[in-house]
Design a protein around this motif. Sequence first.
Motif, PDB file in Angstrom:
ATOM      1  N   GLY A   1      -3.131   5.643   6.299  1.00  0.00           N
ATOM      2  CA  GLY A   1      -3.256   4.189   6.300  1.00  0.00           C
ATOM      3  C   GLY A   1      -1.912   3.487   6.365  1.00  0.00           C
ATOM      4  O   GLY A   1      -1.665   2.684   7.286  1.00  0.00           O
TER       5      GLY A   1
ATOM      6  N   VAL B   1      -5.480  -5.627   2.576  1.00  0.00           N
ATOM      7  CA  VAL B   1      -4.494  -5.903   3.620  1.00  0.00           C
ATOM      8  C   VAL B   1      -5.041  -6.923   4.610  1.00  0.00           C
ATOM      9  O   VAL B   1      -4.340  -7.862   5.021  1.00  0.00           O
ATOM     10  CB  VAL B   1      -4.109  -4.604   4.354  1.00  0.00           C
TER      11      VAL B   1
ATOM     12  N   HIS C   1     -12.918  -1.419   9.750  1.00  0.00           N
ATOM     13  CA  HIS C   1     -13.549  -2.203   8.699  1.00  0.00           C
ATOM     14  C   HIS C   1     -14.431  -3.282   9.290  1.00  0.00           C
ATOM     15  O   HIS C   1     -14.140  -3.848  10.331  1.00  0.00           O
ATOM     16  CB  HIS C   1     -12.491  -2.872   7.807  1.00  0.00           C
TER      17      HIS C   1
ATOM     18  N   ALA D   1       4.012  -1.377   3.339  1.00  0.00           N
ATOM     19  CA  ALA D   1       3.426  -0.041   3.288  1.00  0.00           C
ATOM     20  C   ALA D   1       4.523   0.994   3.124  1.00  0.00           C
ATOM     21  O   ALA D   1       5.630   0.834   3.655  1.00  0.00           O
ATOM     22  CB  ALA D   1       2.624   0.242   4.553  1.00  0.00           C
TER      23      ALA D   1
ATOM     24  N   PHE E   1      -8.752  -0.555  12.070  1.00  0.00           N
ATOM     25  CA  PHE E   1      -8.884   0.313  10.907  1.00  0.00           C
ATOM     26  C   PHE E   1     -10.325   0.577  10.493  1.00  0.00           C
ATOM     27  O   PHE E   1     -10.588   1.084   9.404  1.00  0.00           O
ATOM     28  CB  PHE E   1      -8.101  -0.281   9.732  1.00  0.00           C
TER      29      PHE E   1
ATOM     30  N   LEU F   1      -0.326   1.316   9.501  1.00  0.00           N
ATOM     31  CA  LEU F   1       0.066  -0.088   9.317  1.00  0.00           C
ATOM     32  C   LEU F   1       1.490  -0.323   9.815  1.00  0.00           C
ATOM     33  O   LEU F   1       1.777  -1.317  10.484  1.00  0.00           O
ATOM     34  CB  LEU F   1      -0.036  -0.485   7.842  1.00  0.00           C
TER      35      LEU F   1
ATOM     36  N   SER G   1      -9.177  -0.157   0.025  1.00  0.00           N
ATOM     37  CA  SER G   1      -7.984  -0.955  -0.261  1.00  0.00           C
ATOM     38  C   SER G   1      -7.420  -1.612   0.997  1.00  0.00           C
ATOM     39  O   SER G   1      -6.685  -2.603   0.907  1.00  0.00           O
ATOM     40  CB  SER G   1      -6.908  -0.093  -0.923  1.00  0.00           C
ATOM     41  N   MET G   2      -7.778  -1.084   2.167  1.00  0.00           N
ATOM     42  CA  MET G   2      -7.297  -1.699   3.398  1.00  0.00           C
ATOM     43  C   MET G   2      -7.895  -3.092   3.596  1.00  0.00           C
ATOM     44  O   MET G   2      -7.330  -3.924   4.303  1.00  0.00           O
ATOM     45  CB  MET G   2      -7.621  -0.815   4.595  1.00  0.00           C
TER      46      MET G   2
ATOM     47  N   ILE H   1       0.850  -1.193   0.000  1.00  0.00           N
ATOM     48  CA  ILE H   1       0.000   0.000   0.000  1.00  0.00           C
ATOM     49  C   ILE H   1       0.886   1.244   0.000  1.00  0.00           C
ATOM     50  O   ILE H   1       1.487   1.583   1.025  1.00  0.00           O
ATOM     51  CB  ILE H   1      -0.901   0.032   1.257  1.00  0.00           C
TER      52      ILE H   1
ATOM     53  N   VAL I   1      -7.084   5.461   6.366  1.00  0.00           N
ATOM     54  CA  VAL I   1      -7.261   4.314   7.257  1.00  0.00           C
ATOM     55  C   VAL I   1      -8.577   3.584   6.990  1.00  0.00           C
ATOM     56  O   VAL I   1      -8.706   2.399   7.314  1.00  0.00           O
ATOM     57  CB  VAL I   1      -7.196   4.729   8.739  1.00  0.00           C
ATOM     58  N   ARG I   2      -9.546   4.264   6.399  1.00  0.00           N
ATOM     59  CA  ARG I   2     -10.824   3.623   6.089  1.00  0.00           C
ATOM     60  C   ARG I   2     -10.990   3.363   4.597  1.00  0.00           C
ATOM     61  O   ARG I   2     -12.100   3.092   4.124  1.00  0.00           O
ATOM     62  CB  ARG I   2     -11.983   4.461   6.626  1.00  0.00           C
ATOM     63  N   SER I   3      -9.909   3.422   3.858  1.00  0.00           N
ATOM     64  CA  SER I   3      -9.958   3.160   2.421  1.00  0.00           C
ATOM     65  C   SER I   3     -10.364   1.719   2.159  1.00  0.00           C
ATOM     66  O   SER I   3     -10.006   0.802   2.901  1.00  0.00           O
ATOM     67  CB  SER I   3      -8.580   3.431   1.805  1.00  0.00           C
TER      68      SER I   3
END
Length: 334
Positions: free
Chosen positions: A278, A254, A322, A266, A320, A282, A250-251, A241, A246-248
Amino acid sequence: MATLAEQMQGERMARVALSMVAEPNDAATGRVLAQVGGIETLRLVESDDPVPGLARADALMWRERLSARITPDLPNRVAETQGGEFGTLVPADKEWPAGLDDLGERAPYLLWTRGATSFLTAALSDRVTITGSRASTSYGAHVTGDLATGMADEERIVVAGGAYGIEGAAHRAVLAAGGQTVAVLAGGLDRPYPAGHSDLLRRIGDVGLLVSELPPGAAPTRHRFIARNRLMAALSGATVIPEAGVRSGSMATVLTARELGRGVGAVPGPVSSAASTGPNELIKQRFASLITQPSDMIALLDADDPPKRGVTRAELGQEFGHRRPEPGAPGRSL
């Protein structure tokens, strides 16, 4: 009248039909499919027999969900896909990427492809996923380009999702360097998304590889993007990444990479940049290796001691922000 299962000629066509009636990452469908195969799974959808691996109430909901999408023209739609512009891969094919099997019941029913499927036969350590913010900064795009070019120079395959920002920068850098790249899409291969990357995705299909678990004509939705991220993680030996909030979304890649025991890297960025929160977090939480140059990515891919599975999705998700998507939820079109 013949049932849908009776009209399918073999496992491949049965899985094509499943991709048209079941959403990606549907754990119930995946559980049944893994136990009885595609043709029997279709038969169970249209019968009242007990469903292996599902309690009666769960089986009723599963049947209701899938049967609602079985239309009279479905057998014709399946037949029309055979021998067309796009190929298909099922687990019995030699080009099927073994890394996807690590997903268990969350593995795709099949893959739709356009391009060099030989890219999928390479070892996991020969593929790296690069993903991140769609609204990347000039710093993020520059670093991503350098990293992706380094992977191309080392003859490693770069996997990304074809999106704006970080992923687009990764694809373009690899193509400019004459390297190999795979774009994993969240909709049908005949519906390139985003539209602004139509030419880029077409070129990847010509000289690289386009992959999707959704049939032609399928539109991308929020759920399908989230589901797609698990494929990006499973296809590669490591996920990196360069930039992401942090709330993307794409996380989520991960999270799956760590669940699967894959490497995670990262790129550190300015503490004043929201796009670097993000990756910085990480690294701070020791969920990712620090990446500043291509050699760091090579070391991550070639590590003899990959990350253990001690960090769970719940732990990472809590950190994060999610939540795991509800399996089978269709989501909304984007």
